[in-house]
Design a protein around this motif. Structure first.
Motif, PDB file in Angstrom:
ATOM      1  N   HIS A   1      14.451 -25.673 -60.593  1.00 36.24           N
ATOM      2  CA  HIS A   1      14.040 -24.353 -60.111  1.00 36.24           C
ATOM      3  C   HIS A   1      15.032 -23.902 -59.044  1.00 36.24           C
ATOM      4  O   HIS A   1      15.350 -24.659 -58.123  1.00 36.24           O
ATOM      5  N   MET A   2      15.510 -22.647 -59.179  1.00 35.97           N
ATOM      6  CA  MET A   2      16.537 -22.142 -58.279  1.00 35.97           C
ATOM      7  C   MET A   2      16.217 -20.738 -57.781  1.00 35.97           C
ATOM      8  O   MET A   2      15.487 -20.001 -58.427  1.00 35.97           O
ATOM      9  N   PHE A   3      16.826 -20.404 -56.669  1.00 31.70           N
ATOM     10  CA  PHE A   3      16.544 -19.142 -55.969  1.00 31.70           C
ATOM     11  C   PHE A   3      17.845 -18.612 -55.377  1.00 31.70           C
ATOM     12  O   PHE A   3      18.719 -19.382 -54.971  1.00 31.70           O
ATOM     13  N   LYS A   4      17.958 -17.297 -55.315  1.00 29.92           N
ATOM     14  CA  LYS A   4      19.117 -16.671 -54.683  1.00 29.92           C
ATOM     15  C   LYS A   4      18.669 -15.418 -53.952  1.00 29.92           C
ATOM     16  O   LYS A   4      17.888 -14.624 -54.492  1.00 29.92           O
ATOM     17  N   SER A   5      19.151 -15.234 -52.743  1.00 32.27           N
ATOM     18  CA  SER A   5      18.909 -13.997 -52.013  1.00 32.27           C
ATOM     19  C   SER A   5      19.894 -12.955 -52.515  1.00 32.27           C
ATOM     20  O   SER A   5      21.083 -13.212 -52.664  1.00 32.27           O
ATOM     21  N   LEU A   6      19.372 -11.755 -52.787  1.00 29.26           N
ATOM     22  CA  LEU A   6      20.216 -10.648 -53.223  1.00 29.26           C
ATOM     23  C   LEU A   6      20.520  -9.688 -52.088  1.00 29.26           C
ATOM     24  O   LEU A   6      21.181  -8.677 -52.290  1.00 29.26           O
ATOM     25  N   ALA A   7      20.009  -9.998 -50.902  1.00 35.57           N
ATOM     26  CA  ALA A   7      20.230  -9.126 -49.745  1.00 35.57           C
ATOM     27  C   ALA A   7      21.721  -9.072 -49.426  1.00 35.57           C
ATOM     28  O   ALA A   7      22.428 -10.064 -49.519  1.00 35.57           O
TER      29      ALA A   7
ATOM     30  N   GLY B   1      25.743 -19.086 -56.765  1.00 35.37           N
ATOM     31  CA  GLY B   1      25.056 -18.949 -55.487  1.00 35.37           C
ATOM     32  C   GLY B   1      23.575 -19.261 -55.482  1.00 35.37           C
ATOM     33  O   GLY B   1      22.901 -19.059 -54.468  1.00 35.37           O
ATOM     34  N   TYR B   2      23.039 -19.766 -56.592  1.00 36.24           N
ATOM     35  CA  TYR B   2      21.626 -20.134 -56.640  1.00 36.24           C
ATOM     36  C   TYR B   2      21.440 -21.501 -55.991  1.00 36.24           C
ATOM     37  O   TYR B   2      22.264 -22.393 -56.154  1.00 36.24           O
ATOM     38  N   VAL B   3      20.350 -21.640 -55.250  1.00 39.18           N
ATOM     39  CA  VAL B   3      20.058 -22.872 -54.527  1.00 39.18           C
ATOM     40  C   VAL B   3      18.829 -23.523 -55.154  1.00 39.18           C
ATOM     41  O   VAL B   3      17.816 -22.855 -55.409  1.00 39.18           O
ATOM     42  N   GLU B   4      18.913 -24.805 -55.374  1.00 38.60           N
ATOM     43  CA  GLU B   4      17.782 -25.545 -55.948  1.00 38.60           C
ATOM     44  C   GLU B   4      16.623 -25.574 -54.969  1.00 38.60           C
ATOM     45  O   GLU B   4      16.797 -25.870 -53.787  1.00 38.60           O
ATOM     46  N   THR B   5      15.426 -25.253 -55.475  1.00 39.38           N
ATOM     47  CA  THR B   5      14.222 -25.279 -54.634  1.00 39.38           C
ATOM     48  C   THR B   5      13.224 -26.347 -55.077  1.00 39.38           C
ATOM     49  O   THR B   5      12.248 -26.594 -54.381  1.00 39.38           O
ATOM     50  N   GLY B   6      13.467 -26.967 -56.225  1.00 37.59           N
ATOM     51  CA  GLY B   6      12.572 -28.012 -56.689  1.00 37.59           C
ATOM     52  C   GLY B   6      12.866 -28.392 -58.123  1.00 37.59           C
ATOM     53  O   GLY B   6      13.680 -27.754 -58.799  1.00 37.59           O
ATOM     54  N   ARG B   7      12.182 -29.452 -58.573  1.00 33.75           N
ATOM     55  CA  ARG B   7      12.351 -29.932 -59.947  1.00 33.75           C
ATOM     56  C   ARG B   7      11.006 -30.328 -60.524  1.00 33.75           C
ATOM     57  O   ARG B   7      10.148 -30.844 -59.817  1.00 33.75           O
ATOM     58  N   THR B   8      10.873 -30.109 -61.811  1.00 35.32           N
ATOM     59  CA  THR B   8       9.711 -30.573 -62.547  1.00 35.32           C
ATOM     60  C   THR B   8      10.184 -31.671 -63.498  1.00 35.32           C
ATOM     61  O   THR B   8      11.074 -31.435 -64.321  1.00 35.32           O
ATOM     62  N   ARG B   9       9.613 -32.833 -63.347  1.00 35.54           N
ATOM     63  CA  ARG B   9       9.977 -33.965 -64.206  1.00 35.54           C
ATOM     64  C   ARG B   9       9.186 -33.909 -65.506  1.00 35.54           C
ATOM     65  O   ARG B   9       8.267 -33.133 -65.655  1.00 35.54           O
ATOM     66  N   GLY B  10       9.564 -34.765 -66.433  1.00 34.34           N
ATOM     67  CA  GLY B  10       8.800 -34.912 -67.668  1.00 34.34           C
ATOM     68  C   GLY B  10       9.307 -34.072 -68.822  1.00 34.34           C
ATOM     69  O   GLY B  10       8.632 -33.929 -69.832  1.00 34.34           O
ATOM     70  N   ILE B  11      10.502 -33.522 -68.695  1.00 37.08           N
ATOM     71  CA  ILE B  11      11.096 -32.773 -69.791  1.00 37.08           C
ATOM     72  C   ILE B  11      11.626 -33.799 -70.794  1.00 37.08           C
ATOM     73  O   ILE B  11      12.200 -34.814 -70.393  1.00 37.08           O
TER      74      ILE B  11
END
Length: 147
Positions: free
Chosen positions: A140-146, A122-132
């Motif tokens: 980067h991911m986020f999930k609401s726990l509400a 249930g985590y949703v992607e919120t962005g990416r950092t390149r250069g790995i």
């Protein structure tokens, strides 16, 4: 000759990891953040799974602050990755975050690690950092726990 501290130049040094410095920086940033936001409920927790021999099967390290839980690290031993331990550890972390008053959780995972695992939970992607290294990215991911 007397020493006047106002004329003393600071000294910059570079070295290996310094636990005392890290603790001081954490304390100073916590003080700054509390002053800026009025929120001072920072904490951390870990989850650990061991086998019958006491050997580490997997674990998680996380922090909480202001209703947000941030997962720093998750690892499961290669021979236990198909046994559901990753999911059990993640669900336990979400339950602990809720118990601590968090209503949201964030994590990042390199593309060669487990972003799909988090997205299946249930985590949703919120962005990416390149250069790995290896042409990879940090997802980067986020999930609401509400509820």
């Amino acid at each position: 000759m007397t020493s006047d501290s106002s004329n003393t130049s600071p000294t910059l040094s570079v070295g290996d990891q310094d636990a005392e410095l890290e603790q001081r920086l954490s304390d100073e940033l916590d003080s700054f953040n509390i002053a800026a936001t009025g929120v001072g409920d920072r904490g951390s927790f870990s989850i650990k799974v061991t086998d019958e021999a006491g050997e580490l099967v997997g674990g998680l390290a996380a922090w909480t602050w202001g209703g947000l839980c941030g997962i720093d690290m998750v690892w499961v031993r290669a021979d236990s990755r198909q046994d559901g331990w990753g999911s059990r550890i993640l669900l336990a972390a979400e339950a602990e975050a809720r118990r601590r008053g968090c209503d949201r959780i964030a994590v990042s995972s390199f593309t060669f690690q487990a972003p799909g695992f988090y997205q299946r939970h249930g985590y949703v992607e919120t962005g990416r950092t390149r250069g790995i290294p290896g042409g990879n990215e940090d997802v980067h991911m986020f999930k609401s726990l509400a509820v």
